[in-house]
Design a protein around this motif. Structure first.
Motif, PDB file in Angstrom:
ATOM      1  N   VAL A 261      36.124  -1.558 -29.563  1.00 44.34           N
ATOM      2  CA  VAL A 261      36.034  -2.946 -30.023  1.00 44.34           C
ATOM      3  C   VAL A 261      34.996  -3.069 -31.133  1.00 44.34           C
ATOM      4  CG1 VAL A 261      35.590  -5.330 -29.353  1.00 44.34           C
ATOM      5  CG2 VAL A 261      36.790  -3.807 -27.770  1.00 44.34           C
ATOM      6  N   LEU A 262      33.854  -2.389 -30.985  1.00 48.81           N
ATOM      7  CA  LEU A 262      32.829  -2.412 -32.035  1.00 48.81           C
ATOM      8  C   LEU A 262      33.367  -1.825 -33.340  1.00 48.81           C
ATOM      9  CD1 LEU A 262      29.653  -1.382 -30.009  1.00 48.81           C
ATOM     10  CD2 LEU A 262      30.040  -3.576 -31.136  1.00 48.81           C
ATOM     11  N   HIS A 263      34.179  -0.773 -33.230  1.00 42.87           N
ATOM     12  CA  HIS A 263      34.796  -0.181 -34.429  1.00 42.87           C
ATOM     13  C   HIS A 263      35.685  -1.202 -35.129  1.00 42.87           C
ATOM     14  CE1 HIS A 263      37.127   2.465 -37.009  1.00 42.87           C
ATOM     15  NE2 HIS A 263      38.234   2.104 -36.380  1.00 42.87           N
ATOM     16  N   GLY A 366      39.799   7.967 -30.739  1.00 40.73           N
ATOM     17  CA  GLY A 366      39.090   7.287 -31.822  1.00 40.73           C
ATOM     18  C   GLY A 366      39.995   7.070 -33.029  1.00 40.73           C
ATOM     19  N   PRO A 367      39.389   6.746 -34.185  1.00 40.45           N
ATOM     20  CA  PRO A 367      37.948   6.606 -34.429  1.00 40.45           C
ATOM     21  C   PRO A 367      37.347   5.414 -33.692  1.00 40.45           C
ATOM     22  CG  PRO A 367      39.189   5.884 -36.350  1.00 40.45           C
ATOM     23  CD  PRO A 367      40.180   6.472 -35.395  1.00 40.45           C
ATOM     24  N   MET A 368      36.062   5.552 -33.370  1.00 42.58           N
ATOM     25  CA  MET A 368      35.340   4.491 -32.686  1.00 42.58           C
ATOM     26  C   MET A 368      33.874   4.504 -33.114  1.00 42.58           C
ATOM     27  SD  MET A 368      35.114   6.083 -28.800  1.00 42.58           S
ATOM     28  CE  MET A 368      36.856   6.482 -28.695  1.00 42.58           C
ATOM     29  N   TRP A 369      33.165   3.436 -32.784  1.00 40.37           N
ATOM     30  CA  TRP A 369      31.750   3.282 -33.109  1.00 40.37           C
ATOM     31  C   TRP A 369      30.951   4.362 -32.375  1.00 40.37           C
ATOM     32  CZ3 TRP A 369      29.090   0.034 -36.370  1.00 40.37           C
ATOM     33  CH2 TRP A 369      27.725  -0.146 -36.159  1.00 40.37           C
ATOM     34  N   SER A 370      30.101   5.105 -33.101  1.00 40.01           N
ATOM     35  CA  SER A 370      29.325   6.187 -32.486  1.00 40.01           C
ATOM     36  C   SER A 370      27.820   5.941 -32.506  1.00 40.01           C
ATOM     37  CB  SER A 370      29.626   7.515 -33.193  1.00 40.01           C
ATOM     38  OG  SER A 370      29.366   7.422 -34.585  1.00 40.01           O
TER      39      SER A 370
END
Length: 550
Positions: A261-263, A366-370
């Protein structure tokens, strides 16, 4: 800051309605489910009131600091002007004005009964106006009733007082499409300071409009209840369509849901030269709730790729391997002493086609917030507010529990549970304190995670954690005669630990969250307390009645 005392009028409950009370607010609920309300979401509403209130106080302090800096510049300019003037005796000094507390506008895009909006107006002193919107005519009709009985509707001018003006409504009810309303506020000068998205399901359709309609330094609050999409691999295509990333199937899937969700928020904001700063990200029961600050900065937008990663996740031992999309390189400029930033693609992949630990298949997520998902400083201020106001929230005990866990969390992904790794090794599970002490004694950092009971986060790699278990197995042997050839457990057990592990109790293995009794999980207030049936809109309800459907 003193809060005005609100006198609650006597409420007559008309036929077809029931009275619902929560904290300071009393509302009428249509008995025909025309406006949806889940009583269990009181925790969500309590948390939102506390977080928005603390954010507003910080926002006001920032505004005051900027105002004082501007006043100092103005005073210096005036002083210079007086010195340069040929007739300084005839000049007058400007008196410094007093700073007045700034008030903010909040937009709740999907208000339903209006309970949340009314609570914001009542319980947050710096609220100037709340815009409560819903597409359903039945919901907006219920909202208008509730706004009126709570004393927040527009009041006409007093005819007995000459020159009196109408008192504007503190909660303004709007019936319309949420995205259309937010797009009307996307231009500078018409933006709002806080946007709250709490839909029935995913917030994905509203994110683009929301990130454009929030002011700089503003707050975006987002709820998503579609964990069947975010926290499993049942619908990878749906997850990608909604959030721009593929979910994963592992014990840390709920943290991955937050990062997905942040991504989506980050990439949506970046299109408009804006970036997000996560303040608080929580996985709660059947949903996720996030509070992020939104700002505009071209240089910060360039850093977004370095805060985004894909992950190779092992289907056997659940080890994960991070592949960042970009990296930021600092380069000093000779002679000037200045440091410039260069933005480059990242080398990869970080792993071969099979898991180096257990030789199982790897899956891509992903991609996702890391980057970190919590802001410990902000969470500390929310906890301080709860300590000062323990009687303001019905779910304060659980709020303290989850916030304390979130404050202690390490910023790197992901958590693990000793029981899951012990199951992979087919060994006896070591106590949580022994695992934490072993990692701390080896020089690694350790914390708990709010997203899963009995979980740990660490700066150690998964290989280091496996080495700890191999050392544990030396004194708690495993029978390997019943393990099938090529099984992940047999591959893991066949390797030797690179270093010994000291399981002596470490003084830091007991964190603040475990020193006090904290409530993390919702206690069932009633049978069938989970997500309820979606509210039936007035238009749809009338159509159903016309065809005689039951």
């Amino acid at each position: 800051m003193p809060e005005p005392a609100l006198q609650q009028p006597t409420i007559e409950v008309p036929p077809g309605f029931t009275l619902h009370s929560e904290n300071t607010t009393h509302i009428l609920l249509p008995s025909d489910n025309g406006a949806f309300l889940n009583p269990v979401q009181e925790f969500n509403r309590d948390l939102s009131v506390a977080c928005i209130r603390v954010w507003s106080e910080e926002w006001n302090r920032t505004k005051e600091a900027r105002w004082r800096a501007a006043q100092e510049k103005k005073a210096k300019r005036l002083e210079k002007k007086l010195k340069d003037s040929k007739n300084p005796e005839g000049s007058t000094e400007a008196k410094e004005n007093e700073f007045r507390a700034q008030k903010f506008v909040l937009l709740e895009a999907l208000s339903a009964t209006g309970l949340r909006s009314i609570r914001y107006a009542k319980e947050i002193p710096l609220v100037k106006r709340v815009i409560a919107n819903d597409l359903s005519d039945a919901a907006t009709e219920a909202m208008r009733k509730n706004v009126e009985i709570n004393g927040f509707s527009e009041k006409p001018a007093d005819p007995d007082v000459p020159g009196s003006k109408p008192t504007p409504a503190k909660v303004v009810v709007n019936e319309g499409d949420a995205c259309s309303l937010m797009y009307q506020h996307r231009a500078e000068g018409s933006r709002v300071d806080v946007v709250d998205l709490d839909p029935y399901g995913t917030a994905a359709p509203f994110i683009d409009a929301a990130v454009q309609s929030v002011n700089d330094l503003g707050l975006l609050c987002v709820t998503c209840t579609d964990l069947s999409v975010l926290a499993t691999t049942n619908y990878p295509e749906k997850c990608f369509a909604n959030y721009g990333g593929v979910s994963l199937k592992a014990e840390y899937c709920h943290e991955a849901a937050l990062r997905l969700v942040l991504h989506s928020l980050s990439t949506s904001a970046a299109r408009y030269g804006r970036y997000i700063e996560p303040l608080l990200s929580l996985s709660i029961d059947f949903y996720v709730r996030l509070f992020v600050r939104v700002n505009s900065s071209p240089i910060e937008v360039k850093k977004v790729s370095s805060k985004t990663s894909t992950y190779y996740v092992c289907s056997g031992c659940q080890s994960f391997y991070e592949q960042p999309l970009g990296r930021v390189v600092e380069k000093s400029r000779e002679g000037s002493g200045q440091v410039g930033l260069q933005f480059k693609t990242h080398s990869g992949p970080p792993v071969s086609e099979k898991c180096p630990e257990c030789n199982s298949t790897l899956h891509l997520a992903g991609p996702m917030w890391s980057a970190p998902i919590q802001n410990p400083e902000f969470i500390s201020k929310v906890l301080e507010h709860l300590e000062e106001s323990p009687d303001k929230y019905g779910t304060v005990t659980r709020m303290k529990g989850m916030l304390t866990l979130a404050k202690e969390e390490l910023g790197n992904p992901f958590y693990f549970t000793p029981s899951k790794i012990a199951g992979t090794f087919h060994c006896e599970c070591p106590p949580l304190g022994d695992v934490a002490s072993g990692l701390l004694n080896s020089g690694y950092r350790v914390s708990r995670s709010h997203a899963c009971p009995g979980s740990l986060k660490t700066s150690a790699t998964r290989k280091d954690v496996h080495d700890l278990f191999r050392n544990w197995i030396k004194t708690h042997p495993v029978r390997t005669d019943k393990l099938s050839q090529g099984s992940p457990a047999l591959v893991l057990l066949s390797k030797e630990a690179n270093a010994e592990t000291d399981f002596t109790k470490h003084p830091d293995s007991v964190t603040a969250s475990s020193r006090v009794k904290l409530v993390r999980y919702q206690q069932n207030p009633a049978p069938f307390w989970g997500p309820g049936t979606k509210a039936v809109s007035g238009k749809r309800k009338r159509a159903t009645e016309d065809v005689g459907e039951t």
